[in-house]
Enzyme design. Structure first.
Site, mmCIF file in Angstrom:
data_model
loop_
_atom_site.group_PDB
_atom_site.id
_atom_site.type_symbol
_atom_site.label_atom_id
_atom_site.label_comp_id
_atom_site.label_asym_id
_atom_site.label_seq_id
_atom_site.Cartn_x
_atom_site.Cartn_y
_atom_site.Cartn_z
ATOM 1 N N SER A 153 96.701 115.934 -54.788
ATOM 2 C CA SER A 153 97.483 114.698 -54.726
ATOM 3 C C SER A 153 98.583 114.862 -53.695
ATOM 4 O O SER A 153 99.057 115.977 -53.439
ATOM 5 C CB SER A 153 98.097 114.402 -56.101
ATOM 6 N N TYR A 166 103.717 116.279 -62.920
ATOM 7 C CA TYR A 166 102.598 116.041 -62.005
ATOM 8 C C TYR A 166 102.861 116.655 -60.633
ATOM 9 O O TYR A 166 101.985 117.315 -60.055
ATOM 10 C CB TYR A 166 102.338 114.539 -61.889
#
Length: 264
Positions: A153, A166
């Site tokens: 990501s 995250y």
């Protein structure tokens, strides 16, 4: 949802190949399993949701493909070891592992976060990838070939409010990708990250509902479909993608989109 135009120039023949996909019960994982199956691969679907992966495997079998559903909690190293063993015992090989399983909910600022929930997300997002590397790499080294794709990501290199878990976990995954590449490339194993950008999945719904940071404000129609990511996974199995080994291949760049045959 409005996807950029997509050509079909990248369709490697995966007949006779075995691919394990974690987080295969929905979203990117499901799309990847379906696409790899359409290219001839025997897919092993892994997720905690047994009913969902059973349904998807049944669909693939009905369509003439080869599929196996193995309920798995990737945060449990014994469960991941059993998954790899089952795949190899059933198919005799392991050509691709897609470390896709990942969580982001609950989204919360650090001061509001629940330590147990924060830790559980790290268990899946970081330990789950480590477990995949730990148990797939020896098989691939023994074979002298294999590819591992870690779904990454842009959060790996970002600081986003509410995403401490995250951002930290994806930064860790990026480093795991680099270390694994350094350790295994000379032994025939290819390790590469895939940073897809924002994708129209259930995770993106959780992000939108949180209302935190600019990502939650992106219009839904601007997110790409999981199928786009699935086709990129197939591309990463080819030697054309070797320039990105040990790092993240990004679908947010013009170079990345062009490489997989997609135009804006």
């Amino acid at each position: 949802m409005k996807d950029p135009a997509m050509t079909d120039i990248i369709r490697p023949d995966l007949t006779g190949k075995t691919a394990i996909i974690t987080g295969a019960s929905r979203g990117i994982g499901e799309a990847t399993a379906r696409h790899l199956s359409s290219l001839g691969a025997e897919v092993v679907l892994a997720a905690r949701s047994e009913s969902d992966i059973d349904r998807i495997a049944s669909d693939l079998l009905d369509a003439g493909g080869k599929a196996l559903a193995v309920p798995t909690d990737v945060s449990d190293h014994k469960a991941f070891a059993a998954l790899v063993d089952r795949a190899v015992e059933t198919t005799g090989r392991l050509d691709l592992l897609v470390n896709n399983a990942g969580l982001i909910d609950p989204v919360a600022r650090i001061v509001d976060s629940d330590p147990a929930s924060w830790g559980a997300i790290m268990d899946v997002n970081v330990k789950g990838v480590y477990h995949g590397l730990r148990y797939a790499m020896p098989i691939m080294i023994q074979q002298g070939y294999g590819t591992i794709v870690n779904i990454s990501s842009g959060a790996a290199n970002s600081f986003l409010e509410g995403w401490s878990h995250y951002c930290a976990s994806k930064a860790a995954v990026l480093r795991l990708t680099g270390v694994a590449h350094k350790e295994a490339f000379g032994k025939g194993v290819r390790v590469i990250g895939l940073s897809p950008g924002t994708v129209a999945t259930k995770m993106q719904e959780h992000i939108r509902d949180s209302g935190l940071n600019p990502v939650s404000q992106i219009p839904w129609e601007n997110h790409i479909s999981p199928e786009w990511v699935a086709r990129s996974v197939a591309y990463l199995m080819t030697s054309d993608a070797d320039r990105w080994l040990g790092t993240d291949f990004s679908l947010k760049t013009d170079e990345g989109r062009a490489a997989v045959g997609m135009t804006a």
